[in-house]
Design an enzyme around this catalytic site. Sequence first.
Site, PDB file in Angstrom:
ATOM      1  N   ARG A 154       0.801  -1.298  -0.148  1.00 29.77           N
ATOM      2  CA  ARG A 154      -0.030   0.378  -0.209  1.00 29.77           C
ATOM      3  C   ARG A 154       1.406   1.172  -0.065  1.00 29.77           C
ATOM      4  NH1 ARG A 154      -2.677  -0.701   5.435  1.00 29.77           N
ATOM      5  NH2 ARG A 154      -0.081  -1.458   5.789  1.00 29.77           N
ATOM      6  N   HIS A 254     -14.372   1.647   6.995  1.00 28.74           N
ATOM      7  CA  HIS A 254     -14.046   3.301   7.092  1.00 28.74           C
ATOM      8  C   HIS A 254     -15.111   3.526   6.226  1.00 28.74           C
ATOM      9  CE1 HIS A 254     -11.450   2.628  10.851  1.00 28.74           C
ATOM     10  NE2 HIS A 254     -10.768   1.467   9.566  1.00 28.74           N
ATOM     11  N   CYS A 263      -4.992   2.162  -8.079  1.00 25.94           N
ATOM     12  CA  CYS A 263      -5.493   0.171  -7.931  1.00 25.94           C
ATOM     13  C   CYS A 263      -6.577   0.360  -8.183  1.00 25.94           C
ATOM     14  CB  CYS A 263      -4.511   0.146  -7.299  1.00 25.94           C
ATOM     15  SG  CYS A 263      -2.574   0.311  -7.361  1.00 25.94           S
TER      16      CYS A 263
HETATM   17  N1  NAD Z   1       1.065   2.477  -6.565  1.00 29.40           N
HETATM   18  C1  NAD Z   1       0.544   0.821  -5.501  1.00 29.40           C
HETATM   19  O1  NAD Z   1       0.603   1.260  -4.600  1.00 29.40           O
HETATM   20  C2  NAD Z   1       0.381  -0.057  -6.425  1.00 29.40           C
HETATM   21  C3  NAD Z   1       0.310  -1.229  -5.296  1.00 29.40           C
HETATM   22  C4  NAD Z   1       0.505  -2.973  -5.708  1.00 29.40           C
HETATM   23  C5  NAD Z   1       0.349  -3.260  -6.881  1.00 29.40           C
HETATM   24  N2  NAD Z   1       0.917  -1.305  -8.550  1.00 29.40           N
HETATM   25  C6  NAD Z   1       1.126  -2.652  -9.898  1.00 29.40           C
HETATM   26  O2  NAD Z   1       2.263  -2.341  -9.986  1.00 29.40           O
HETATM   27  C7  NAD Z   1       2.659  -1.643 -11.504  1.00 29.40           C
HETATM   28  C8  NAD Z   1       2.829   0.288 -11.804  1.00 29.40           C
HETATM   29  O3  NAD Z   1       2.509   0.882 -10.425  1.00 29.40           O
HETATM   30  P1  NAD Z   1       3.304   1.724 -10.013  1.00 29.40           P
HETATM   31  O4  NAD Z   1       2.829   3.031  -8.788  1.00 29.40           O
HETATM   32  O5  NAD Z   1       4.542   1.630  -9.654  1.00 29.40           O
HETATM   33  O6  NAD Z   1       3.315   2.962 -11.620  1.00 29.40           O
HETATM   34  P2  NAD Z   1       4.121   4.054 -11.403  1.00 29.40           P
HETATM   35  O7  NAD Z   1       3.357   4.631 -12.418  1.00 29.40           O
HETATM   36  O8  NAD Z   1       4.374   4.748 -10.679  1.00 29.40           O
HETATM   37  O9  NAD Z   1       5.532   3.781 -11.699  1.00 29.40           O
HETATM   38  C9  NAD Z   1       5.638   2.994 -13.594  1.00 29.40           C
HETATM   39  C10 NAD Z   1       7.300   3.414 -13.812  1.00 29.40           C
HETATM   40  O10 NAD Z   1       7.163   2.480 -15.125  1.00 29.40           O
HETATM   41  C11 NAD Z   1       8.186   3.222 -16.181  1.00 29.40           C
HETATM   42  N3  NAD Z   1       8.151   2.461 -17.631  1.00 29.40           N
HETATM   43  C12 NAD Z   1       6.971   2.747 -18.419  1.00 29.40           C
HETATM   44  N4  NAD Z   1       7.290   1.845 -19.531  1.00 29.40           N
HETATM   45  C13 NAD Z   1       8.555   1.539 -19.070  1.00 29.40           C
HETATM   46  C14 NAD Z   1      10.097   0.857 -19.702  1.00 29.40           C
HETATM   47  N5  NAD Z   1       9.407   0.255 -20.818  1.00 29.40           N
HETATM   48  N6  NAD Z   1      10.947   0.305 -19.473  1.00 29.40           N
HETATM   49  C15 NAD Z   1      11.293   0.692 -18.354  1.00 29.40           C
HETATM   50  N7  NAD Z   1      10.601   2.401 -17.102  1.00 29.40           N
HETATM   51  C16 NAD Z   1       8.869   1.922 -18.149  1.00 29.40           C
HETATM   52  C17 NAD Z   1       7.611   4.709 -15.448  1.00 29.40           C
HETATM   53  O11 NAD Z   1       8.107   5.683 -16.383  1.00 29.40           O
HETATM   54  C18 NAD Z   1       7.701   4.750 -13.892  1.00 29.40           C
HETATM   55  O12 NAD Z   1       7.877   5.346 -13.885  1.00 29.40           O
HETATM   56  C19 NAD Z   1       0.763  -1.355 -12.096  1.00 29.40           C
HETATM   57  O13 NAD Z   1       0.778  -2.407 -12.607  1.00 29.40           O
HETATM   58  C20 NAD Z   1       0.304  -0.896 -10.879  1.00 29.40           C
HETATM   59  O14 NAD Z   1      -1.086  -1.827 -10.825  1.00 29.40           O
HETATM   60  C21 NAD Z   1       1.110  -0.281  -7.718  1.00 29.40           C
END
Ligand code: NAD
Length: 447
Positions: A154, A254, A263
């Site tokens: 989270r 909550h 997400c």
């Molecule tokens: N944010 C959360 O709380 C969370 C929790 C669990 C799962 N996820 C999942 O994890 C994944 C990433 O989420 P996030 O929040 O970290 O996203 P984000 O947008 O913060 O980060 C993604 C990163 O990937 C980079 N990127 C995109 N294409 C690329 C490529 N071809 N090569 C190299 N870098 C590349 C982007 O520049 C960016 O910095 C998603 O699928 C999301 O659903 C997110």
Amino acid sequence: MKIAMIGSGYVGLVSGACFADFGHTVVCIDKAEAKIEALKRGEMPIFEPGLEALVAENVKAGRLSFTTEFAGPVSEADVVFIAVGTPSRRGDGHADLSYVYAAAREIAQSVRGFTVVVTKSTVPVGTGDEVERILRETRPEADIAVVSNPEFLREGAAIGDFKRPDRIVVGIEDERAREVMTEVYRPLYLNQSPLLFTTRRTSELIKYAANAFLAMKITFINEIADLCEKVGADVQQISRGIGLDGRIGAKFLHAGPGYGGSCFPKDTLALVKTAQDNDSPVRLIETTIAINDTRKRAMARKVVSALGGEVRGKKIAVLGLTFKPETDDMRDAPSISIIQALQDGGAHISAYDPEGMEASKAVLDNVTYGTSPYDIAEGAEALVIVTEWNQFRALDFQRLKAGMAKPVLVDLRNVYKPEEVARHGFAYFSIGRGTSPMVAPVCEAAE
Ligand SMILES: NC(=O)c1ccc[n+]([C@@H]2O[C@H](COP(=O)([O-])OP(=O)(O)OC[C@H]3O[C@@H](n4cnc5c(N)ncnc54)[C@H](O)[C@@H]3O)[C@@H](O)[C@H]2O)c1
């Protein structure tokens, strides 16, 4: 283990730093040059408690580094994680997998020796098959195993969640990957975090089922909160009354302005699309999405009614913009719809958030940002708590009242006790805490 982490956002950067902290050698790769340059200077591109220190420590120890280049780190890696974004695709709501597939093609160019390619991004069931197809098509001779390992952290508590997870889910089709993934997570496994091995498709679906269930749980209590307001009951006592039941559990009960964030909105939608495509609709989730979508603007109507039904020309102060506290993430934050609806009604919005104001500027127009709750409340006809940052939990009501045009507090997170706020002379509106008069029980009414 040598790890290449592709994508250095909320998930990639936290996972990379934590894996380095476990003792692995990690290279975080990202296409965004500015992000990598900032990381090299020791500046965090995101706000996440504890991250800066963890990154600094592991960079200093030589276990963590950053680059925009794929070739070197991928060719040397035992394990390559894909942690790029999977936003909703414009138009149809399916997960946009273009970043995942682009990463797979980049990986294929450089892998050397047996390499485990792990999808950590949240991806629809079957994506691992496609990633494997891309890798094999691009480099038929490559020795790879494609694994699913969804992330459950989270934002705001990401490091703790990563290091003390409820479970680690790993979906494999190639037995050789089991040993490698056990090694990657050894410190957690030794700490008795359950390591659950499944098939790849099952693992992919576990992530969506988990997020959909949590979104549904929030939506359930939000609807009960609405009913509470109609019948004069208290949703917080109901949450406690049902949450103490071990079969239900107290978390995610909550009541509030509706779920948002990076997400739940996109993942629930993607699950609905996958289910429809497979002729197996998930109607509970379809309804959850519909209820949540309408809820945010309904919250704006709550503010309008607290102001006597008219907000045109009035100043409204909004406390908290991010989708939850302890993050700077504004993706799908409820504040966006609420503020836009109030602006549609002609209100002037001033806002304050401890970490989210920069990100907010990119998604909201015509908002005046302030330096503190007291600053934005000056001359306002209502103060609206949208995100429950800790620093909003002990507001100085006398000071607020002295500056406000009218002492009205709309608390969309139930931070305060109604009696306490009323004592300070405020009109107070919250969620699901029986502001309406109690209706007569049905049996009495029938008599
Ligand atoms: N944010 C959360 O709380 C969370 C929790 C669990 C799962 N996820 C999942 O994890 C994944 C990433 O989420 P996030 O929040 O970290 O996203 P984000 O947008 O913060 O980060 C993604 C990163 O990937 C980079 N990127 C995109 N294409 C690329 C490529 N071809 N090569 C190299 N870098 C590349 C982007 O520049 C960016 O910095 C998603 O699928 C999301 O659903 C997110």
